[in-house]
Write a protein that holds these residues in place. Sequence first.
Motif, PDB file in Angstrom:
ATOM      1  N   PHE A  18       0.829  -1.203   0.000  1.00  0.00           N
ATOM      2  CA  PHE A  18       0.000   0.000   0.000  1.00  0.00           C
ATOM      3  C   PHE A  18       0.866   1.258   0.000  1.00  0.00           C
ATOM      4  N   VAL A  19       1.917   1.262   0.800  1.00  0.00           N
ATOM      5  CA  VAL A  19       2.757   2.452   0.896  1.00  0.00           C
ATOM      6  C   VAL A  19       3.545   2.666  -0.396  1.00  0.00           C
ATOM      7  N   VAL A  20       4.215   1.627  -0.867  1.00  0.00           N
ATOM      8  CA  VAL A  20       5.089   1.769  -2.042  1.00  0.00           C
ATOM      9  C   VAL A  20       4.276   1.969  -3.315  1.00  0.00           C
ATOM     10  N   LEU A  21       3.307   1.082  -3.565  1.00  0.00           N
ATOM     11  CA  LEU A  21       2.518   1.208  -4.792  1.00  0.00           C
ATOM     12  C   LEU A  21       1.656   2.467  -4.779  1.00  0.00           C
ATOM     13  N   GLY A  22       1.092   2.782  -3.608  1.00  0.00           N
ATOM     14  CA  GLY A  22       0.293   3.997  -3.527  1.00  0.00           C
ATOM     15  C   GLY A  22       1.108   5.233  -3.857  1.00  0.00           C
ATOM     16  N   LEU A  23       2.360   5.280  -3.352  1.00  0.00           N
ATOM     17  CA  LEU A  23       3.223   6.423  -3.637  1.00  0.00           C
ATOM     18  C   LEU A  23       3.641   6.457  -5.100  1.00  0.00           C
ATOM     19  N   LEU A  24       3.983   5.309  -5.671  1.00  0.00           N
ATOM     20  CA  LEU A  24       4.400   5.270  -7.074  1.00  0.00           C
ATOM     21  C   LEU A  24       3.260   5.688  -8.007  1.00  0.00           C
ATOM     22  N   ILE A  25       2.050   5.201  -7.730  1.00  0.00           N
ATOM     23  CA  ILE A  25       0.910   5.578  -8.562  1.00  0.00           C
ATOM     24  C   ILE A  25       0.623   7.067  -8.426  1.00  0.00           C
ATOM     25  N   ALA A  26       0.712   7.580  -7.191  1.00  0.00           N
ATOM     26  CA  ALA A  26       0.478   9.005  -6.976  1.00  0.00           C
ATOM     27  C   ALA A  26       1.505   9.846  -7.711  1.00  0.00           C
ATOM     28  N   LEU A  27       2.765   9.432  -7.683  1.00  0.00           N
ATOM     29  CA  LEU A  27       3.801  10.170  -8.407  1.00  0.00           C
ATOM     30  C   LEU A  27       3.541  10.163  -9.913  1.00  0.00           C
ATOM     31  N   ALA A  28       3.077   9.014 -10.417  1.00  0.00           N
ATOM     32  CA  ALA A  28       2.834   8.915 -11.860  1.00  0.00           C
ATOM     33  C   ALA A  28       1.620   9.734 -12.291  1.00  0.00           C
ATOM     34  N   LEU A  29       0.640   9.887 -11.413  1.00  0.00           N
ATOM     35  CA  LEU A  29      -0.610  10.551 -11.790  1.00  0.00           C
ATOM     36  C   LEU A  29      -0.718  11.963 -11.232  1.00  0.00           C
ATOM     37  N   ASN A  30       0.352  12.476 -10.668  1.00  0.00           N
ATOM     38  CA  ASN A  30       0.323  13.835 -10.111  1.00  0.00           C
ATOM     39  C   ASN A  30       0.608  14.859 -11.203  1.00  0.00           C
ATOM     40  N   ARG A  31      -0.332  14.989 -12.107  1.00  0.00           N
ATOM     41  CA  ARG A  31      -0.190  15.949 -13.208  1.00  0.00           C
ATOM     42  C   ARG A  31      -1.584  16.401 -13.660  1.00  0.00           C
ATOM     43  N   PRO A  32      -1.731  17.635 -14.077  1.00  0.00           N
ATOM     44  CA  PRO A  32      -3.055  18.188 -14.415  1.00  0.00           C
ATOM     45  C   PRO A  32      -3.489  17.865 -15.840  1.00  0.00           C
ATOM     46  N   THR A  33      -3.586  16.596 -16.169  1.00  0.00           N
ATOM     47  CA  THR A  33      -4.025  16.207 -17.503  1.00  0.00           C
ATOM     48  C   THR A  33      -5.298  15.377 -17.395  1.00  0.00           C
ATOM     49  N   ARG A  34      -6.038  15.321 -18.482  1.00  0.00           N
ATOM     50  CA  ARG A  34      -7.287  14.559 -18.485  1.00  0.00           C
ATOM     51  C   ARG A  34      -7.001  13.064 -18.337  1.00  0.00           C
ATOM     52  N   GLY A  35      -5.941  12.601 -18.969  1.00  0.00           N
ATOM     53  CA  GLY A  35      -5.592  11.190 -18.845  1.00  0.00           C
ATOM     54  C   GLY A  35      -5.262  10.803 -17.415  1.00  0.00           C
ATOM     55  N   ALA A  36      -4.517  11.674 -16.719  1.00  0.00           N
ATOM     56  CA  ALA A  36      -4.189  11.384 -15.326  1.00  0.00           C
ATOM     57  C   ALA A  36      -5.448  11.377 -14.464  1.00  0.00           C
ATOM     58  N   ALA A  37      -6.382  12.277 -14.743  1.00  0.00           N
ATOM     59  CA  ALA A  37      -7.637  12.304 -13.987  1.00  0.00           C
ATOM     60  C   ALA A  37      -8.439  11.026 -14.212  1.00  0.00           C
ATOM     61  N   TRP A  70      -8.218  -3.827  -4.282  1.00  0.00           N
ATOM     62  CA  TRP A  70      -9.457  -3.205  -3.822  1.00  0.00           C
ATOM     63  C   TRP A  70      -9.213  -1.846  -3.159  1.00  0.00           C
ATOM     64  N   SER A  71      -8.175  -1.731  -2.335  1.00  0.00           N
ATOM     65  CA  SER A  71      -8.032  -0.568  -1.454  1.00  0.00           C
ATOM     66  C   SER A  71      -6.863   0.340  -1.782  1.00  0.00           C
ATOM     67  N   ILE A  72      -6.179   0.132  -2.900  1.00  0.00           N
ATOM     68  CA  ILE A  72      -5.021   0.970  -3.216  1.00  0.00           C
ATOM     69  C   ILE A  72      -5.428   2.411  -3.493  1.00  0.00           C
ATOM     70  N   GLY A  73      -6.704   2.639  -3.776  1.00  0.00           N
ATOM     71  CA  GLY A  73      -7.150   3.995  -4.105  1.00  0.00           C
ATOM     72  C   GLY A  73      -7.008   4.972  -2.961  1.00  0.00           C
ATOM     73  N   LEU A  74      -7.246   4.520  -1.727  1.00  0.00           N
ATOM     74  CA  LEU A  74      -7.147   5.441  -0.591  1.00  0.00           C
ATOM     75  C   LEU A  74      -5.719   5.915  -0.358  1.00  0.00           C
ATOM     76  N   PRO A  75      -4.706   5.039  -0.274  1.00  0.00           N
ATOM     77  CA  PRO A  75      -3.332   5.552  -0.150  1.00  0.00           C
ATOM     78  C   PRO A  75      -2.925   6.443  -1.310  1.00  0.00           C
ATOM     79  N   MET A  76      -3.353   6.085  -2.512  1.00  0.00           N
ATOM     80  CA  MET A  76      -3.017   6.916  -3.677  1.00  0.00           C
ATOM     81  C   MET A  76      -3.555   8.331  -3.511  1.00  0.00           C
ATOM     82  N   MET A  77      -4.804   8.469  -3.096  1.00  0.00           N
ATOM     83  CA  MET A  77      -5.406   9.792  -2.947  1.00  0.00           C
ATOM     84  C   MET A  77      -4.752  10.572  -1.815  1.00  0.00           C
ATOM     85  N   LEU A  78      -4.393   9.909  -0.733  1.00  0.00           N
ATOM     86  CA  LEU A  78      -3.717  10.596   0.368  1.00  0.00           C
ATOM     87  C   LEU A  78      -2.347  11.101  -0.071  1.00  0.00           C
ATOM     88  N   PHE A  79      -1.620  10.276  -0.817  1.00  0.00           N
ATOM     89  CA  PHE A  79      -0.315  10.707  -1.315  1.00  0.00           C
ATOM     90  C   PHE A  79      -0.462  11.831  -2.336  1.00  0.00           C
TER      91      PHE A  79
END
Length: 306
Positions: free
Chosen positions: A98-117, A181-190
């Motif tokens: 949860f910590v590692v994958l959540g952070l990696l996904i957040a880093l990859a999707l931390n951009r203001p594009t429609r695809g990232a959203a 199932w639950s990776i979305g919550l750590p991703m959003m927090l990160f």
Amino acid sequence: MTTLVGVDAARGRRAARAGWWSRWAGLAFVAPFLVLYLWLMIYPLVSGVIMSFQYKDLLSGTSEFVGFWNYEDLSIDPIFIGSIFNTLRFVILTVPAFVVLGLLIALALNRPTRGAAIMRTLFFGPHVLSVTVVTLIWKTVYLPNVGMIDAGSTALGLGPLSILLNPDWALAAVALVTVWWSIGLPMMLFLAALQQVPQDIYEAARLDSASPLRILWTITIPSISKMIVLVAVIEVVLQFQVFGQVNLLTGGGPNNTTRSMVMFIYQAGFQQWQAGYAAAASQILFAIMLVAAGLQFWVSRKPAES
């Protein structure tokens, strides 16, 4: 002079009444919360501790004080001891993911594009599903012989794997379902933490020709270290309480290799009707969760303080 003294005394009485009213008015505002907190949190907690020292049969209504007998019996119960190790293994499998994958996904999707959203929505989507829906989806993947995994392995000439029936892989399979199932919550927090980091720091680092990996280790991770600790503690507490996916996917099998502590408590309390025994097991679970969360917090904070 007498008139001035009387006026001062009247002002003092009015000030005292105003202070008294402000104190009681504040208490009146917080009283609903206090009542609900005492009723829904403190009372069940105290009742559970008291019940753990009793022999309490829910079916017959029998209740008798037995001291530490429940705890002594749990200490030699091989099924309960096995459930402790199963739960610890499950926490070890899921929390770092949860910590590692959540952070990696957040880093990859931390951009203001429609695809990232769109991708953020897709990753967070499973988190809103109920555990029943999630397990039904994954049962079609894990079904022996006809499931997606067994069909693929058979097509490759490996034969059916029957993962949920394999004692070596069943718990890891449940952990995979939980992370999906639950990776979305750590991703959003990160993501929330990453968006609070000032961009001028990154611009200064790029002007100094810092590599992306160096920026990650020297700027990003220190800037969101508190959120990393928070996510780790939240997930430790949540994953120690795993029950639904284990109950629906494996039922605690095969050979009790996936039976969690919460499942043991549920079966002791609501299938065997031994409420005192289940209450004692729940107090042990609470103590383990408290120690694990505190240890995680202490280990994560120690480098920053030294």
